[in-house]
Design an enzyme around this catalytic site. Sequence first.
Site, PDB file in Angstrom:
ATOM      1  N   GLU A  75      24.109  14.580  37.352  1.00 15.28           N
ATOM      2  CA  GLU A  75      24.196  16.208  36.612  1.00 15.28           C
ATOM      3  C   GLU A  75      22.804  16.563  37.356  1.00 15.28           C
ATOM      4  OE1 GLU A  75      25.392  13.078  33.740  1.00 15.28           O
ATOM      5  OE2 GLU A  75      24.775  12.966  34.846  1.00 15.28           O
ATOM      6  N   CYS A 102      23.544  11.119  29.738  1.00 13.68           N
ATOM      7  CA  CYS A 102      22.316  10.990  29.262  1.00 13.68           C
ATOM      8  C   CYS A 102      21.893  12.540  28.433  1.00 13.68           C
ATOM      9  CB  CYS A 102      21.039  10.573  28.805  1.00 13.68           C
ATOM     10  SG  CYS A 102      20.557  11.245  30.643  1.00 13.68           S
ATOM     11  N   CYS A 105      19.814  14.638  30.699  1.00 11.97           N
ATOM     12  CA  CYS A 105      20.918  15.410  31.507  1.00 11.97           C
ATOM     13  C   CYS A 105      21.771  16.242  30.775  1.00 11.97           C
ATOM     14  CB  CYS A 105      21.559  14.638  32.386  1.00 11.97           C
ATOM     15  SG  CYS A 105      20.649  13.576  33.504  1.00 11.97           S
TER      16      CYS A 105
END
Length: 162
Positions: A75, A102, A105
């Site tokens: 990402e 996560c 991100c």
Amino acid sequence: MTYFRPSWDDYFMAIAKIITTRGTCDRARVGAVLVKNKRIISTGYNGAPPGLPECDGPEGHLMEEGHCIRTLHAEENAILQLAAIGGSSAEGATLYTTHSPCYHCAKKIIMVGVKRVVAAQAYRITQDVREVLQKAGVTLDMYAPNPEWDAKLVETFTPPAV
């Protein structure tokens, strides 16, 4: 054989899965595709920044608190690639990713204006990630595989018999 045309989610998720093959961190091969107005504006995969050692190389992983910090997440790479190329923004875009983002991100996804994330599988997803995305107005959808599309992909990528 009848003609089959995939949905946009099927189409872009298949591309995200292909992008995983470029990844250089064997702890997780992740691919991401940033899409705006049904057009790809950027892609990313897990890997070290250009010119730095890769996790798959002789130096291996750079571990800190149980996480490899040598690699950028897919990402992040997609967002940074868009910034490096210039000429477009992620405002209102959809991010297709093979693994859910996560927390770090998720913050970056929010910051650049992505409005929808489509994840093929949950990966260390926490309630915090869901909540922060929701509070920021970002929809998180889990991708539902389409068996007809999966069969078409197998057919497409299977070499003809010799």
